[in-house]
Each structure stands twice: as C-alpha cells, then as structure tokens.
Design an enzyme around this catalytic site. Structure first.
Site, PDB file in Angstrom:
ATOM      1  N   TYR A 143       0.823  -1.215   0.000  1.00  0.00           N
ATOM      2  CA  TYR A 143       0.000   0.000   0.000  1.00  0.00           C
ATOM      3  C   TYR A 143       0.856   1.264   0.000  1.00  0.00           C
ATOM      4  O   TYR A 143       0.438   2.304  -0.489  1.00  0.00           O
ATOM      5  CB  TYR A 143      -0.903   0.032   1.235  1.00  0.00           C
ATOM      6  CG  TYR A 143      -2.239  -0.638   1.048  1.00  0.00           C
ATOM      7  CD1 TYR A 143      -2.323  -1.985   0.717  1.00  0.00           C
ATOM      8  CD2 TYR A 143      -3.422   0.073   1.207  1.00  0.00           C
ATOM      9  CE1 TYR A 143      -3.543  -2.605   0.552  1.00  0.00           C
ATOM     10  CE2 TYR A 143      -4.653  -0.539   1.052  1.00  0.00           C
ATOM     11  CZ  TYR A 143      -4.715  -1.875   0.727  1.00  0.00           C
ATOM     12  OH  TYR A 143      -5.918  -2.480   0.571  1.00  0.00           O
ATOM     13  N   LYS A 194       3.032 -15.210   2.166  1.00  0.00           N
ATOM     14  CA  LYS A 194       3.372 -16.094   1.052  1.00  0.00           C
ATOM     15  C   LYS A 194       4.878 -16.283   1.078  1.00  0.00           C
ATOM     16  O   LYS A 194       5.602 -15.836   0.180  1.00  0.00           O
ATOM     17  CB  LYS A 194       2.903 -15.473  -0.278  1.00  0.00           C
ATOM     18  CG  LYS A 194       1.404 -15.525  -0.501  1.00  0.00           C
ATOM     19  CD  LYS A 194       0.903 -16.873  -1.002  1.00  0.00           C
ATOM     20  CE  LYS A 194       1.337 -17.136  -2.417  1.00  0.00           C
ATOM     21  NZ  LYS A 194       0.897 -18.497  -2.863  1.00  0.00           N
ATOM     22  N   ASP A 226      -3.054 -17.868   0.603  1.00  0.00           N
ATOM     23  CA  ASP A 226      -4.068 -18.484  -0.272  1.00  0.00           C
ATOM     24  C   ASP A 226      -4.744 -19.651   0.426  1.00  0.00           C
ATOM     25  O   ASP A 226      -5.963 -19.834   0.355  1.00  0.00           O
ATOM     26  CB  ASP A 226      -3.450 -18.904  -1.621  1.00  0.00           C
ATOM     27  CG  ASP A 226      -2.227 -19.798  -1.477  1.00  0.00           C
ATOM     28  OD1 ASP A 226      -1.632 -19.839  -0.385  1.00  0.00           O
ATOM     29  OD2 ASP A 226      -1.873 -20.474  -2.467  1.00  0.00           O
ATOM     30  N   ASP A 250      -6.439  -7.018   3.835  1.00  0.00           N
ATOM     31  CA  ASP A 250      -7.570  -6.363   3.159  1.00  0.00           C
ATOM     32  C   ASP A 250      -8.488  -7.431   2.575  1.00  0.00           C
ATOM     33  O   ASP A 250      -9.711  -7.395   2.759  1.00  0.00           O
ATOM     34  CB  ASP A 250      -7.021  -5.457   2.046  1.00  0.00           C
ATOM     35  CG  ASP A 250      -8.116  -4.703   1.319  1.00  0.00           C
ATOM     36  OD1 ASP A 250      -9.018  -4.174   2.005  1.00  0.00           O
ATOM     37  OD2 ASP A 250      -8.078  -4.646   0.082  1.00  0.00           O
ATOM     38  N   ASP A 254     -12.238  -9.039   4.173  1.00  0.00           N
ATOM     39  CA  ASP A 254     -13.499  -8.993   3.420  1.00  0.00           C
ATOM     40  C   ASP A 254     -14.119 -10.384   3.363  1.00  0.00           C
ATOM     41  O   ASP A 254     -15.329 -10.554   3.523  1.00  0.00           O
ATOM     42  CB  ASP A 254     -13.257  -8.510   1.974  1.00  0.00           C
ATOM     43  CG  ASP A 254     -13.625  -7.047   1.785  1.00  0.00           C
ATOM     44  OD1 ASP A 254     -13.505  -6.284   2.762  1.00  0.00           O
ATOM     45  OD2 ASP A 254     -14.020  -6.670   0.664  1.00  0.00           O
TER      46      ASP A 254
HETATM   47  C1  IPM Z   1     -10.489  -1.225   3.690  1.00  0.00           C
HETATM   48  C2  IPM Z   1     -10.701  -0.603   2.342  1.00  0.00           C
HETATM   49  C3  IPM Z   1      -9.543   0.349   2.075  1.00  0.00           C
HETATM   50  C4  IPM Z   1      -8.285  -0.476   1.982  1.00  0.00           C
HETATM   51  C5  IPM Z   1      -9.729   1.236   0.842  1.00  0.00           C
HETATM   52  C6  IPM Z   1     -11.023   2.016   0.898  1.00  0.00           C
HETATM   53  C7  IPM Z   1      -8.558   2.156   0.650  1.00  0.00           C
HETATM   54  O1  IPM Z   1     -10.844  -1.585   1.374  1.00  0.00           O
HETATM   55  O2  IPM Z   1     -10.397  -0.490   4.683  1.00  0.00           O
HETATM   56  O3  IPM Z   1     -10.434  -2.459   3.761  1.00  0.00           O
HETATM   57  O4  IPM Z   1      -7.972  -1.044   0.922  1.00  0.00           O
HETATM   58  O5  IPM Z   1      -7.581  -0.570   2.995  1.00  0.00           O
HETATM   59 MG    MG Z   2     -10.927  -3.570   2.127  1.00  0.00          MG
END
Ligand code: IPM
Ligand code: MG
Length: 373
Positions: A143, A194, A226, A250, A254
């Site tokens: 990032y 990884k 993975d 990230d 999710d």
């Molecule tokens: C998160 C989001 C952010 C990230 C974006 C909005 C920059 O996806 O907080 O998970 O990738 O960290």
């Molecule tokens: Mg995210």
C-alpha cells in the site's frame, strides 16, 4: 461529571453521516446521564473534504485527530469522485489518516451473531458461534511501498509497479499486538503470508517465529495466505487471531466478514503505538462496510457497525470496557427482538429505519444499565 474525552468525528460520505448520527445520539445520551463525559468535534474526510477543500483530508484535520483521544470515521467515497485525480481520491484521505497517525494495527473482528446466522451464505453448522479477529498490518507493505508508479517503456508500452516491503520492526510490532490480543481470547495465532514466493513473506515468518519465543503461552501456526482464504470457507472456526500484512489482510478480512453474512454489522479499530511517557495511543474506529452511495440519505443504512465501532472506542481508547460490553449487548438484544434494517431483514422480523435502530439500541442500553444498578 467524569473526565472529558475528546472524540473527533469524521463522518465522511454516503451512509457515513447517517450512521454516525446514531453514534452521536448514543454519546449525547450517555453524556446526559453522566455515565461518561464525551466531547464530540466534527470535521470532513473523503469526498466531503474534496468538495470543500480540494483534498480528501486537510493537515488541520489530521492535527485535530492527533489532539483527540480517538477518531471515529464513517465511510468514504462514491461515484461522484470516481474521476478525481488518483492522489486525491477519497480513499487517499483514509490512507493519509492511517499513515500520519501511524495506525499500524487494524483489528477486524468477524463475529456471527446468533440472530443473524441464516444471513450467512455458509451452512449454519459451519459458522455458528464464529468469533475470529483479524489483525491486519495497516501502514506498510504494498500500500505504501516505494517505488511505485506507472511508467512508459521505450517501446511505448506502459508498466505499472508497486513494491511490497516490510522491515523487522514493522512485522514485530503488529505481531506483538496479535499475541497480546490472543492472550485475552483462545490463545491461538495464525500468521499468514506467502513465504513460498515472496522474500517479504519469508522475513515475516522468521520475525513472527522469533517473537513467539516471548509468547510461548500462545499457540502459533503459519499459513500461506491463499490456503488461509480457502480454510476460512472450509472450516472457519479453526481460527482465533489471524495476523497478516496490509494487502492479504484487506482481502482476508473482506472474506471473513462475509462468513458472518452481515457486512453491515462489523466494526474495526486501527491502533498506533502507545507513547511510553504519556500512555496515549492514537486510534481510529470505523465500520468495515463502505459508503453505500446507492442507499445514502434514505434511512435504510444499518448503523450497527458504526455503533459497534464506537463500542470498540469505549473499550480500547476510553478505558470503558464496562460501557462497551453493555453497548454490544444492547445491539445483540435489539437483533434478538427481531428489529432489522433492510440489509439484514428476515422472515418474522420488523423492518426499521437507521434512526429507529439507534433509538432501539439506546432504549435497550437504558434497560441494561437499569438492571445493573
Ligand atoms: C479497507 C478498504 C480500504 C483499503 C480502501 C477504501 C482504501 O478496502 O479499509 O479495507 O484497501 O484498505
Ligand atoms: Mg478492504
């Protein structure tokens, strides 16, 4: 009146402001009862700040965030700002707050609420009682790594590039947070990288293994990222705390949030290092969900993730775990009563608005506090 805590509110875009308004109501209610002294200050972030100031967050706002005891953030982004320059996108504001406050440890719980178990796309027997905590490194890795950019090659072709980097100290400090948190939970840490293809992953594994010597009461395992993604779907309850880098975190967070079937319910905390002299630690709390521009302003947003983020703020920044426990319980009780915003609506439940959900949580909080007295 108890000590006053200053909270910087950055409600942001889309459903951010309406969800945050419910936190404001709860804070005012707690203030009026004298349960805690909260001073709320509001400022802009994301698209709202681009419109007003030309940048997704100003340095003045960052300075105010540093002065506050904690920052509460709503959500950023929306189609209106899709075309703006890459460096000033709403997301860049969020990344700047994280980086400038050095919020390196991002805590993302994935909890299955019994009342919402049918909302998961996985079978109830796989996810019942699930309680995972993902600790995502938040200020390093690809990032922020340099060099980065898009260049034009001599043959006219373009080349986009980013750099994944991690130093020993960056890995150590986030792993330390994971071990400490695991100690208060089921004492299991899974570290994901990884190492089979990336040097940064190899170093990650070495550093975590070395640090584990100081935390031998915790069970440590290593897993390729993975494989972790696969195991999260196969048997998610094998995990307690997962510690991983910025990009894998990230993605895995999710995925983990979807196991719960209720993205609209999940809070997060981003913590900096504790100042050894003052004991102060910068911190920001935000829901995991995004700004959901399609439903903004219609009273349809689920404010519970933002409310539960406020509970994390009470626990980690304001040292009021007692109030955090009650607020979390109140949110669960409201769900158990069958009250639902549209995103989690189910058979035999009652659909209510964003604002009604906030009111219901306050009513229930009142009951819980009365019971305890
Ligand atoms: C998160 C989001 C952010 C990230 C974006 C909005 C920059 O996806 O907080 O998970 O990738 O960290
Ligand atoms: Mg995210």
């Amino acid at each position: 009146m108890k000590d006053t805590h200053k909270i910087m509110i950055l409600a942001g875009d889309g459903i951010g402001p309406e969800a945050m308004a419910e936190v404001g109501k709860i804070a005012n209610w707690l203030n009026s009862r004298g349960d805690i002294g909260l001073e709320l200050e509001h400022d802009l972030v994301g698209g709202a700040s681009i419109d007003a100031n030309g940048v997704p967050v100003t340095d003045a706002t960052i300075a105010k965030c540093k002065e506050a005891d904690a920052v509460m953030l709503g959500a950023v982004g929306g189609p209106k700002w899709d075309g703006v320059d890459y460096n000033i996108r709403p997301e860049a504001g969020l990344l700047k707050v994280r980086k400038d406050l050095d919020l390196f440890a991002n805590l993302r719980p994935a909890i299955v609420f019994d009342a919402l178990i049918d909302a998961s796309t996985l079978k109830p027997e796989i996810v019942k009682g699930l309680d995972i905590l993902i600790v995502r490194e938040l200020t390093g890795g690809v990032y922020f790594g340099e060099p980065r950019g898009i260049e034009t090659l001599p043959n006219g072709e373009k080349r986009g590039f980013n750099t994944q980097t991690y130093t020993t100290s960056e890995i150590r400090r986030v792993a330390e947070v994971a071990f400490d948190l695991a100690r208060k939970r089921s004492k299991k840490v899974t570290s994901c990288e990884k190492a089979n293809v990336m040097e940064s992953g190899k170093l990650w594994r070495e550093v975590v293994t070395d640090l584990h010597k100081n935390h031998s009461d915790i069970e440590l395992s290593h897993m390729y990222a993975d494989n972790c993604a696969m195991q999260l779907l196969r048997n998610p309850r094998q995990f307690d705390v997962i510690v991983t880098d910025n990009l894998f975190g990230d993605i895995l967070s999710d995925e983990a949030s979807m196991l719960t079937g209720s993205l609209g319910m999940l809070p997060s905390a981003s913590l900096g290092a504790e100042d050894p002299e003052t004991g102060k630690r910068y911190a920001m709390y935000e829901p995991v969900h995004g700004s959901a521009p399609d439903i903004a302003g219609q009273g349809k947003a689920n404010p519970l993730a933002t409310i539960l983020s406020f509970a994390m703020c009470l626990r980690y920044s304001l040292n009021r775990g007692d109030l955090a426990d009650k607020l979390e319980q109140a949110a669960q009780d409201v769900l158990n009563k069958g009250l639902r915003t549209p995103d989690i609506m189910a058979e035999n439940c009652t659909q209510i608005s964003t604002s009604d959900m906030g009111d219901a949580v306050i009513d229930q909080l009142g009951e819980l506090i009365k019971e305890a007295a």
